[in-house]
Design a protein around this motif. Sequence first.
Motif: not given
Length: 432
Positions: A46-56, A70-73
Motif C-alpha cells: 500500500d506504499r510506493p517505496d521502502f523506508v529504512f526506519k532505523p535511519g529516521m 527506496l522506490p520499489l518498482e
Amino acid sequence: MNAHFQEDAMDMPRVVIVGAGFAGLETAFTLRRHLGDGVDLTLVTDRPDFVFKPGMVYVPFGGAEDDLRLPLETPADRRGIAVRHGGIAWVETDPKRIALADGDLLDYDYLVLATGAAMRPEAVPGLAEHAHLIGTIEQMRELARELKRLRDAAVDGSPQHVLFLVPPGNLCPGPLYELAFMLEQWLRRSRVRDRICVTFATHEATYLQAFGIGLDRPVGGEFAERGIVGCRSAAVTSVEPNLVRFADGTARVFDLLVATAPHGAGVDYEGLPCDRRGFLLTEPQTRRVRRTEAVYAPGDAGDFPVKLGFLSLLQADAVADDIAHRIDPDAVKAPSRFDPVGLYVMERFDDAVFTQVPLTLTGEPAHPAPDDAGADHLVGVSPIWRLGKKALGIALPQQFRAGRPFHGGLPGGAAALGLKGMSKALADAVKE
C-alpha cells in the motif's frame, strides 16, 4: 514485469507477499535467489517505496529524508517481481486466495503476510491529542520543527521541559531512547542544555527490558551522567494538556511530550489465529501461521514479542528457506530456522551502544530475554559502533535497491561479518 519471467508463469508455484518492509522484501529477494525463474512472485503493497526506519532518528536533527526512501518498482522489475499497489481486504486458505481492497482476487500457493505492526495511541487516553508520536518520516519532520521551537524558547529565556514516554504495550522503544540521547547532545551543542529539563519515563522495569538486564546499567548510568531524569516502572494512565498521569498516582508536567504508543497488528486477518492484539500466531522456527498449510507471518505481523528490523530479516530468511525447500528440496537442502538473536545499535551522536542477546520465549511478552543470558549477552559502548550503524544504513538499502536480500551476496555478507568482528573485538571490555 520482464517477459522472461512472464513466460509459463501459470505453471509456476505462486508466492504472494503482502507488505514491503524488512520482512517482505527480504523474503521476496531471497526466494528469487533460491529459486531463480522457477517461482512466480507477486508483491502487494500500500506504499510506493521502502523506508529504512532505523535511519529516521536523524531526521529531527537535519538528516536527509531522501536517503531513507527506496522506490520499489526498480528492484522489483529487476527481479521479475510483479507489484500490486493497494491494501488487502481478506484472506482465504481454502481455496487459497486473497482479495485486495479494490476487489481484485489473487490466487496463491504460498502466502507471506508481512504487514507489520501499527501504533495504537487511542489505548492511552489523551496520548494522540497531546503527545508528539514518532514512527513515520512525516512525524520526525514535525518533531524537527517542535525541537527548533523548544530551542528558540530556551534562547529567549523560557525554561522548557521535554518528557519522553514509553507506554505499556509498546514493543519497539529503542528509537525513543536514541532520540533522548541525541536531543541531549543537540541541546549541548546549541548551548541551551542548562535551560531545558529532559525526562525519560518508561513502563519497563529495566531500561530496554526486552533485551534483558544487560542494558539497564549503561543506559541508567548515561542518563545520570547527562542529567536526564530517568523513571522506570512508570506506567502512564492518561495524558492531559502539559500533564502525564501515572498508575502510581504521580504526575509529570511537560512543554513537549515525545512518545511511542502501544502496538497492535498492522492488519487484522479475520479467520486466522491471532493474539489479543491481532498479531498472527506462528510456529516458532518457520513462522508459518498456526493451523494453516501455506501462510507465513515473518516480522512484526507475527507474534514474536520484540519488534526489531534485524529480527524481521532473520524471520524472513527462515520463511524463504522453508518455502523454497517445499517447492524444490534441491534448491535449499537444509532450510534455516528462526533462531532469535536481538542485535541493536543505539545512536547517541557522540557514541553508540551495541547489544547482542539471544531472545527466549519466557512466557512474558514484555520480557522475552532471560536475565541470566550471561556470556551470550554482549553490551558495548563506543564511538566505533556509530560506524557500524552507518554501515548498516548503507549496506541494507544498497542490497534492496539491487533486488538482493540483505543476507545474500557480498555487501550484506560483508556488513554482517563486520558486525560480528566488532562484537568479538569489543566483547571483553563490555560483556555483562
